[in-house]
Scaffold this active site. Structure first.
Site, PDB file in Angstrom:
ATOM      1  N   ARG A 121      12.008  24.427 -18.133  1.00 23.22           N
ATOM      2  CA  ARG A 121      10.630  24.256 -18.804  1.00 23.22           C
ATOM      3  C   ARG A 121      10.644  22.941 -19.495  1.00 23.22           C
ATOM      4  NH1 ARG A 121      11.085  29.959 -20.024  1.00 23.22           N
ATOM      5  NH2 ARG A 121      10.001  30.961 -18.444  1.00 23.22           N
ATOM      6  N   LYS A 143       2.638   9.951 -16.830  1.00 21.37           N
ATOM      7  CA  LYS A 143       2.031  10.710 -15.673  1.00 21.37           C
ATOM      8  C   LYS A 143       3.090  10.905 -14.536  1.00 21.37           C
ATOM      9  CE  LYS A 143      -2.878   9.553 -15.545  1.00 21.37           C
ATOM     10  NZ  LYS A 143      -3.914   8.893 -14.937  1.00 21.37           N
ATOM     11  N   GLU A 185      -1.613  -4.713 -10.731  1.00 23.62           N
ATOM     12  CA  GLU A 185      -1.646  -3.781 -11.978  1.00 23.62           C
ATOM     13  C   GLU A 185      -1.306  -4.612 -13.176  1.00 23.62           C
ATOM     14  OE1 GLU A 185      -2.555  -0.974 -11.460  1.00 23.62           O
ATOM     15  OE2 GLU A 185      -1.655  -0.032  -9.870  1.00 23.62           O
ATOM     16  N   LYS A 227      -1.409  -0.944 -21.838  1.00 21.55           N
ATOM     17  CA  LYS A 227      -1.319   0.427 -21.380  1.00 21.55           C
ATOM     18  C   LYS A 227      -0.760   1.366 -22.518  1.00 21.55           C
ATOM     19  CE  LYS A 227      -0.253   3.720 -17.986  1.00 21.55           C
ATOM     20  NZ  LYS A 227       0.107   3.958 -16.561  1.00 21.55           N
ATOM     21  N   GLU A 237      -6.233  11.735 -20.437  1.00 21.09           N
ATOM     22  CA  GLU A 237      -7.559  11.148 -19.679  1.00 21.09           C
ATOM     23  C   GLU A 237      -8.612  12.217 -19.851  1.00 21.09           C
ATOM     24  OE1 GLU A 237      -6.070   9.231 -16.009  1.00 21.09           O
ATOM     25  OE2 GLU A 237      -8.049   9.663 -15.314  1.00 21.09           O
ATOM     26  N   ARG A 242      -8.641   6.230 -20.911  1.00 18.55           N
ATOM     27  CA  ARG A 242      -7.524   6.192 -20.032  1.00 18.55           C
ATOM     28  C   ARG A 242      -7.976   6.018 -18.577  1.00 18.55           C
ATOM     29  NH1 ARG A 242      -1.549   8.997 -19.854  1.00 18.55           N
ATOM     30  NH2 ARG A 242      -0.766   7.626 -17.989  1.00 18.55           N
ATOM     31  N   ASN A 246      -8.093   3.203 -14.050  1.00 21.34           N
ATOM     32  CA  ASN A 246      -8.399   3.506 -12.459  1.00 21.34           C
ATOM     33  C   ASN A 246      -9.109   2.355 -12.135  1.00 21.34           C
ATOM     34  OD1 ASN A 246      -6.860   5.976 -12.737  1.00 21.34           O
ATOM     35  ND2 ASN A 246      -8.573   7.088 -13.374  1.00 21.34           N
ATOM     36  N   HIS A 249      -8.926   2.023  -8.260  1.00 18.39           N
ATOM     37  CA  HIS A 249      -8.316   3.052  -7.574  1.00 18.39           C
ATOM     38  C   HIS A 249      -9.136   3.737  -6.664  1.00 18.39           C
ATOM     39  CE1 HIS A 249      -5.262   1.452 -10.343  1.00 18.39           C
ATOM     40  NE2 HIS A 249      -4.272   2.649  -9.761  1.00 18.39           N
ATOM     41  N   HIS A 253      -7.879   3.910  -3.255  1.00 19.73           N
ATOM     42  CA  HIS A 253      -7.372   5.368  -2.746  1.00 19.73           C
ATOM     43  C   HIS A 253      -8.070   5.765  -1.221  1.00 19.73           C
ATOM     44  CE1 HIS A 253      -5.999   9.554  -2.917  1.00 19.73           C
ATOM     45  NE2 HIS A 253      -6.997   9.752  -2.245  1.00 19.73           N
ATOM     46  N   HIS A 267       0.321   0.485  -2.539  1.00 21.75           N
ATOM     47  CA  HIS A 267      -0.617   0.980  -3.644  1.00 21.75           C
ATOM     48  C   HIS A 267      -1.159  -0.054  -4.394  1.00 21.75           C
ATOM     49  CE1 HIS A 267      -2.068   3.332  -6.783  1.00 21.75           C
ATOM     50  NE2 HIS A 267      -1.666   2.825  -7.776  1.00 21.75           N
TER      51      HIS A 267
HETATM   52  P1  NAD Z   1       8.660   2.317  -4.848  1.00 20.95           P
HETATM   53  O1  NAD Z   1       9.069   2.964  -5.866  1.00 20.95           O
HETATM   54  O2  NAD Z   1       8.647   2.841  -3.524  1.00 20.95           O
HETATM   55  O3  NAD Z   1       9.403   0.818  -4.925  1.00 20.95           O
HETATM   56  C1  NAD Z   1       8.891   0.011  -3.648  1.00 20.95           C
HETATM   57  C2  NAD Z   1      10.102  -0.510  -2.894  1.00 20.95           C
HETATM   58  O4  NAD Z   1      10.998  -1.482  -3.734  1.00 20.95           O
HETATM   59  C3  NAD Z   1      10.971   0.624  -2.482  1.00 20.95           C
HETATM   60  O5  NAD Z   1      11.507   0.270  -1.244  1.00 20.95           O
HETATM   61  C4  NAD Z   1      12.100   0.537  -3.579  1.00 20.95           C
HETATM   62  O6  NAD Z   1      13.388   0.993  -2.950  1.00 20.95           O
HETATM   63  C5  NAD Z   1      12.468  -0.961  -3.735  1.00 20.95           C
HETATM   64  N1  NAD Z   1      12.765  -1.401  -4.940  1.00 20.95           N
HETATM   65  C6  NAD Z   1      12.331  -0.900  -6.142  1.00 20.95           C
HETATM   66  N2  NAD Z   1      13.473  -1.868  -7.060  1.00 20.95           N
HETATM   67  C7  NAD Z   1      13.833  -2.638  -6.553  1.00 20.95           C
HETATM   68  C8  NAD Z   1      14.513  -3.738  -6.847  1.00 20.95           C
HETATM   69  N3  NAD Z   1      14.646  -4.202  -8.119  1.00 20.95           N
HETATM   70  N4  NAD Z   1      15.242  -4.868  -5.818  1.00 20.95           N
HETATM   71  C9  NAD Z   1      14.700  -4.205  -4.594  1.00 20.95           C
HETATM   72  N5  NAD Z   1      14.132  -3.179  -4.168  1.00 20.95           N
HETATM   73  C10 NAD Z   1      13.591  -2.420  -5.154  1.00 20.95           C
HETATM   74  O7  NAD Z   1       6.987   1.787  -5.177  1.00 20.95           O
HETATM   75  P2  NAD Z   1       6.532   1.188  -6.659  1.00 20.95           P
HETATM   76  O8  NAD Z   1       5.287   0.401  -6.102  1.00 20.95           O
HETATM   77  O9  NAD Z   1       7.428   0.902  -7.689  1.00 20.95           O
HETATM   78  O10 NAD Z   1       5.693   2.654  -6.788  1.00 20.95           O
HETATM   79  C11 NAD Z   1       4.755   3.224  -6.412  1.00 20.95           C
HETATM   80  C12 NAD Z   1       4.423   4.514  -6.768  1.00 20.95           C
HETATM   81  O11 NAD Z   1       4.017   4.644  -8.298  1.00 20.95           O
HETATM   82  C13 NAD Z   1       3.235   5.315  -6.010  1.00 20.95           C
HETATM   83  O12 NAD Z   1       4.075   6.636  -5.676  1.00 20.95           O
HETATM   84  C14 NAD Z   1       2.282   5.585  -6.982  1.00 20.95           C
HETATM   85  O13 NAD Z   1       1.362   6.854  -6.813  1.00 20.95           O
HETATM   86  C15 NAD Z   1       3.180   5.696  -8.194  1.00 20.95           C
HETATM   87  N6  NAD Z   1       2.458   5.215  -9.522  1.00 20.95           N
HETATM   88  C16 NAD Z   1       2.419   5.924 -10.680  1.00 20.95           C
HETATM   89  C17 NAD Z   1       1.804   5.364 -11.780  1.00 20.95           C
HETATM   90  C18 NAD Z   1       1.761   6.674 -12.910  1.00 20.95           C
HETATM   91  O14 NAD Z   1       1.137   6.437 -13.955  1.00 20.95           O
HETATM   92  N7  NAD Z   1       2.860   7.591 -13.039  1.00 20.95           N
HETATM   93  C19 NAD Z   1       1.040   4.553 -11.885  1.00 20.95           C
HETATM   94  C20 NAD Z   1       0.881   3.722 -10.653  1.00 20.95           C
HETATM   95  C21 NAD Z   1       1.591   4.171  -9.465  1.00 20.95           C
HETATM   96  N1  GLY Z   2      -1.869   4.531 -13.529  1.00 14.09           N
HETATM   97  C1  GLY Z   2      -3.022   5.170 -14.370  1.00 14.09           C
HETATM   98  C2  GLY Z   2      -2.473   5.870 -15.632  1.00 14.09           C
HETATM   99  O1  GLY Z   2      -1.368   5.779 -16.146  1.00 14.09           O
HETATM  100  O2  GLY Z   2      -3.377   6.373 -16.154  1.00 14.09           O
END
Ligand code: NAD
Ligand code: GLY
Length: 369
Positions: A121, A143, A185, A227, A237, A242, A246, A249, A253, A267
């Site tokens: 939990r 998130k 971003e 942020k 949100e 917040r 988006n 997005h 999306h 993304h």
């Molecule tokens: P990711 O985590 O897939 O990383 C991108 C690539 O880079 C991967 O292949 C990873 O292995 C590699 N990598 C990571 N760090 C590295 C480093 N320092 N050196 C070499 N390679 C490295 O992608 P991302 O773009 O970081 O994140 C995308 C995800 O984040 C999506 O799932 C999206 O939905 C999510 N997201 C979440 C939020 C949130 O608020 N929680 C906001 C935006 C995006």
């Molecule tokens: N990435 C959008 C949020 O965190 O609200």
């Protein structure tokens, strides 16, 4: 090192931005690492570059690092991936007062954060974001989510980390395409709420992408401040503040869905293209001038980010793309709020946008460029 507080009643934490933070993990985390065993979730790409300094620092502090190294990629954010992580954390005997470490990009952060949210939990977690996108966006704000067959990030929870350490050194090993995707971003914060920061991005974007450490630190710090401010105002949100994050997005999306959430469109690239479309749609509706929409497009082009749908080579028409938006998790009682621009640096939520009009606009975009 810059320290940015995220102020949330009872759940406040710090985001620290600087160099050498991974190698200083035990001191930075202090009492959060209360036991000898330290569970760390990462992926194979990140482990190849950054496991060693984390391991060495923990061993030197008398800790026993325990690693779960996942296959890289969005596929990890699945029910199966979640089961794998939670089963492993249970086998590691993680307790509610413990902290799990997420070392990686947004995929590792979202997955590990969600596992932490539901383990017994809810246990603690620390974000060590290693992509630009994760440092400026996904590691901050709580998130967490996985994807299902029905769509991306549809199953998740708000669960804030206890600490975020954004080590700029990790950006040195990030592939250039991933850097650019994360930069979308960064510039987003300027376009949606800070005209002066947008202008700074126009001048300094190339240096951020080229690896200039001073400008990178400024870009990450200002983004995190923006942020943190928005998350503190509207953690879940619900007030609309917040939702402005988006920007780009909803269009993005739909394009990600059309390209199968694949490497065809990352993304951050989808968000960039989505922001260009949001700016041009805002101009079409008369909210901003064509010149301002073009300025947004030019800033994205200068960073090597996509700003035209035609370049994607997709077959879909506007109606099909708008159809993807019906599955957007932001749908609210039959309407889909769109983030549009009243000016560069001034986004607003428009709840009166008709999807038919969006479809027509997208058809024009597909034909015009
Ligand atoms: P990711 O985590 O897939 O990383 C991108 C690539 O880079 C991967 O292949 C990873 O292995 C590699 N990598 C990571 N760090 C590295 C480093 N320092 N050196 C070499 N390679 C490295 O992608 P991302 O773009 O970081 O994140 C995308 C995800 O984040 C999506 O799932 C999206 O939905 C999510 N997201 C979440 C939020 C949130 O608020 N929680 C906001 C935006 C995006
Ligand atoms: N990435 C959008 C949020 O965190 O609200």
């Amino acid at each position: 090192m810059a320290v940015i507080p995220v102020e949330l009643a009872g759940r406040s934490y710090q985001v620290r931005v600087g160099s050498g933070l991974l190698a200083d993990l035990p001191a930075q985390a202090g009492k959060l690492l209360r036991k000898e065993r330290v569970p760390i979730v990462t992926d194979a790409n990140v482990a190849r570059h950054w496991r060693e300094p984390v391991e060495a620092a923990l061993l030197a502090a008398g800790k026993e690092p325990r690693w779960l190294v996942l296959d890289p990629g969005e596929g990890a954010k699945s029910w199966q991936g979640l089961a794998h992580v939670t089963d492993w954390l249970l086998a590691e005997e993680v307790e509610r007062g413990d902290h799990v470490i997420a070392l990686g990009g947004g995929v590792i952060g979202d997955l590990t954060g969600f596992a932490a949210a539901i383990l017994k939990r809810g246990c603690g977690f620390i974000q060590l974001p290693t992509t630009l996108l994760a440092q400026v966006d996904s590691s901050v704000g709580g998130k967490t989510a996985i994807n299902t067959g029905a769509g991306k990030n549809l199953i998740g929870a708000f669960h804030q980390p206890s600490l975020v350490l954004a080590d700029l050194d990790t950006l040195t090993t990030l592939p250039p395409r991933e850097m650019r995707a994360g930069y979308a971003e960064v510039i987003k914060y300027g376009i949606l709420g800070d005209a002066a920061f947008f202008e700074w991005c126009e001048r300094n974007g190339p240096a951020v992408l080229a690896g200039d450490r001073t400008v990178q630190e400024y870009a990450v710090t200002e983004s995190v401040k923006a942020k943190a401010r928005i998350v503190a105002e509207d953690e879940r949100e619900t007030t609309g503040a917040r939702a402005l994050l988006n920007l780009g997005h909803t269009f993005g999306h739909a394009l990600e869905a059309e390209t199968g959430f694949s490497d065809r469109l990352l993304h951050g690239e989808a968000v960039a293209l989505g922001m260009a479309l949001a700016a041009r749609y805002s101009a079409r509706r008369g909210y901003i001038s064509d010149e301002h929409a073009e300025r947004v497009t030019a800033a994205l082009d200068a960073a090597g980010l996509p700003s035209e749908i035609a370049a994607l080579g997709i077959e879909a028409d506007g109606r099909k793309l708008a159809g993807h938006m019906l599955h957007d998790k932001k749908m609210d009682a039959g309407t889909l709020p769109f983030v549009l621009l009243a000016a560069i640096g001034q986004a607003f939520l428009d709840k009166e946008v008709a999807l038919d009009d969006i479809a027509t606009f997208l058809d024009e975009e597909l034909r015009a460029h």
